[in-house]
Design a protein around this motif. Structure first.
Motif, mmCIF file in Angstrom:
data_model
loop_
_atom_site.group_PDB
_atom_site.id
_atom_site.type_symbol
_atom_site.label_atom_id
_atom_site.label_comp_id
_atom_site.label_asym_id
_atom_site.label_seq_id
_atom_site.Cartn_x
_atom_site.Cartn_y
_atom_site.Cartn_z
ATOM 1 N N GLN A 204 0.832 -1.203 0.000
ATOM 2 C CA GLN A 204 0.000 0.000 0.000
ATOM 3 C C GLN A 204 0.871 1.260 0.000
ATOM 4 N N TRP A 207 1.771 2.078 -3.294
ATOM 5 C CA TRP A 207 0.620 2.662 -3.979
ATOM 6 C C TRP A 207 0.473 4.138 -3.626
ATOM 7 N N VAL A 208 0.698 4.463 -2.352
ATOM 8 C CA VAL A 208 0.599 5.868 -1.910
ATOM 9 C C VAL A 208 1.685 6.715 -2.583
ATOM 10 N N ARG A 226 -5.652 10.323 -4.348
ATOM 11 C CA ARG A 226 -6.076 9.130 -3.606
ATOM 12 C C ARG A 226 -7.152 8.387 -4.371
ATOM 13 N N GLU A 227 -6.928 7.139 -4.660
ATOM 14 C CA GLU A 227 -7.944 6.331 -5.345
ATOM 15 C C GLU A 227 -7.521 4.871 -5.303
ATOM 16 N N SER A 228 -8.496 3.987 -5.428
ATOM 17 C CA SER A 228 -8.253 2.548 -5.566
ATOM 18 C C SER A 228 -7.263 2.001 -4.525
ATOM 19 N N ASN A 229 -6.654 0.835 -4.792
ATOM 20 C CA ASN A 229 -5.619 0.306 -3.899
ATOM 21 C C ASN A 229 -4.620 -0.564 -4.653
ATOM 22 N N PHE A 230 -3.617 -1.016 -3.932
ATOM 23 C CA PHE A 230 -2.487 -1.725 -4.526
ATOM 24 C C PHE A 230 -2.917 -3.013 -5.236
ATOM 25 N N HIS A 232 -5.780 -3.992 -6.319
ATOM 26 C CA HIS A 232 -6.617 -3.723 -7.488
ATOM 27 C C HIS A 232 -5.744 -3.370 -8.689
#
Lengths: 243, 223
Positions: A204, A207-208, A226-230, A232
């Motif tokens: 994550q 991802w950030v 900010r959107e979705s996640n790792f 995904h």
């Protein structure tokens, strides 16, 4: 510098964590020097990874390359910094013998192992970065490399804990042994939970901090909204691999 | 000349002699072998379009590319192999392991060069570019088999001293093949289409070998 590299070498060879290593000090390694070596090796991997942006079609994106050099060390240090406090607290709660400094040293040593593996796979990633234009492929290759190095770092941590356990059992008189056994089992449980947590946090965190690689179709920016996640994003990369 | 012959013979036959000589000069000899014999096969391979006009350039390019493929792949795969060996505690044998890897590469190059006369005969008897590609592919496959055979023999000695070397052997093969496939894709054309202009790299995008193959399979399955 040479001494710090020798320290890293001793950790990789397992000499620093051997059973007969110094008993009064857990992991006799200088933290400052080792942290610097970790920073350097992570930056080297970042540079290899950044070649994807540096050699992209239609003009190199040097800022993205620079961002990768800065972001890879940040990713690793931030992941450890975020997960360290809870590890220490839960360790203390289950009655572990490991002191604050011992846990810190153990983490830094594991990070050093991970980073050494990461940097050693750097040339392969650099080669593929230069010769490949597919974003999903490079994303998945980098995730795989991070995964391999992460798993090896955690395996090192697990092995070192086991060694310390054996050492403690040898050193402890037999009547308190069963109590120590239960404690050690709890400590191991805490570390196992922490390992799962660190993998999730690491993913994550990447991802950030994105974009680390930089999509060839997008203009350079330091951070994405900010959107979705790792997870995904990984699944999406798989589905886009051949399209 | 005799010394060169002895060296070649040692690489092909005397594993123990090669392993006991894991010095800098032995390593240089083996790198020399890879460069020299690779160059020789590459030159023959690149001569498919003849040697008139600008075709000698294709011969020169192919000659350069073959050692580049072998040495470049090893160079890229070597750092991670070093770290993995150190991590599993096999560092003391690492010089011997590297000697084994280089001897296998040198054996591969020697085997390739020994197959060069066959390629010449093939080129003399067929002018089909596709067939020439397939024939060279087959020659590389045979040479790779020879190299792998040598590597396994060298590693047998290492595995005798420590069974963990078996894992490192498979690890090396995995990393090497992963990089070599992409390296040979990037370094195309090796044979050189007689109807296409002579060039060191393909003018189109480099691309990714795995994606090309994956896409072919994907299309075959989906459509």
């Amino acid at each position: 510098m040479k001494r710090w590299l020798t320290d890293l070498d001793r950790i990789l060879r397992g000499e620093a964590t051997r059973l007969d290593a110094s008993q009064d000090e857990a992991l006799p390694i200088p933290l400052g020097g080792l942290l610097l070596v970790i920073l350097l090796l992570a930056a080297i991997y970042g540079a290899c990874m950044g070649f994807f942006a540096g050699f992209r079609e239609g003009g190199a994106c040097l800022m993205q390359w620079l961002a990768a050099v800065v972001k890879v060390p940040s990713l690793l240090f931030l992941t450890v910094a975020v997960t360290f406090p809870s590890l220490y607290v839960f360790n203390a709660l289950v009655g572990s013998r490991l002191s604050f400094l011992a846990i810190l040293r153990l983490l830094v040593a594991s990070l050093a192992v991970s980073v050494a593996v990461l940097a050693s796979l750097g040339p392969i990633v650099a080669f593929f970065s230069v010769s490949t234009t597919s974003y999903p492929f490079m994303l998945l290759l980098n995730v795989l490399v991070f995964l391999v190095s992460g798993i090896l770092g955690l395996a090192f941590l697990r092995q070192t804990l086991n060694r310390w356990n054996i050492r403690a059992t040898i050193a402890t008189p037999s009547e308190t042994e069963s109590r120590n056994d239960t404690l050690d089992r709890n400590v191991k449980k805490v570390f196992t939970c922490w390992m799962v947590a660190v993998m999730l946090v690491g993913g994550q965190m990447a991802w950030v901090l994105r974009p680390l690689l930089g999509k060839p179709t997008e203009a350079f920016h330091w951070f994405s909204p900010r959107e979705s996640n790792f997870l995904h994003a990984i699944l999406e990369a798989f589905s886009n691999l051949f399209s | 000349m005799t010394s060169l012959w002895t060296q070649i013979d040692d690489i092909l036959r005397r594993r123990r002699a090669v392993q006991s000589r894991s010095t800098g000069s032995a390593m240089l000899w083996m790198i020399g072998c890879i460069a020299g014999f690779g160059l020789a096969y590459g030159a023959v391979m690149g001569a498919f379009g003849g040697v008139s006009g600008d075709r000698p350039w294709q011969v020169a390019y192919s000659a350069l590319k073959t050692p580049l493929l072998l040495l470049g792949t090893s160079l890229i795969a070597w750092p991670s192999f070093f770290v993995f060996n150190t991590l599993v505690g096999l560092r003391r044998d690492f010089a011997r392991a590297t000697t084994a890897l280089m001897a296998a590469q040198a054996g591969l190059a020697i085997a390739l060069a020994s197959l060069a006369p066959l390629t010449v005969v093939w080129y003399a008897s067929s002018s089909d570019y596709g067939d020439a590609l397939r024939f060279n592919g087959a020659m590389f496959a045979v040479a790779c088999f020879a190299g792998q055979w040598l590597l396994r023999d060298h590693y047998r000695l290492l595995i005798e001293s420590d069974p963990r070397h078996r894992w490192m052997f498979w690890l090396w093969l995995a990393i090497y093949v992963f990089v070599a496939i992409q390296m040979s894709w990037v370094l195309r054309p090796f044979v050189g289409d007689p109807n296409a202009p002579v060039e060191f790299f393909r003018r189109e995008k480099w691309g990714n070998a795995y994606l090309v193959v994956g896409r072919l399979i994907y299309d075959a399955l989906v459509n």
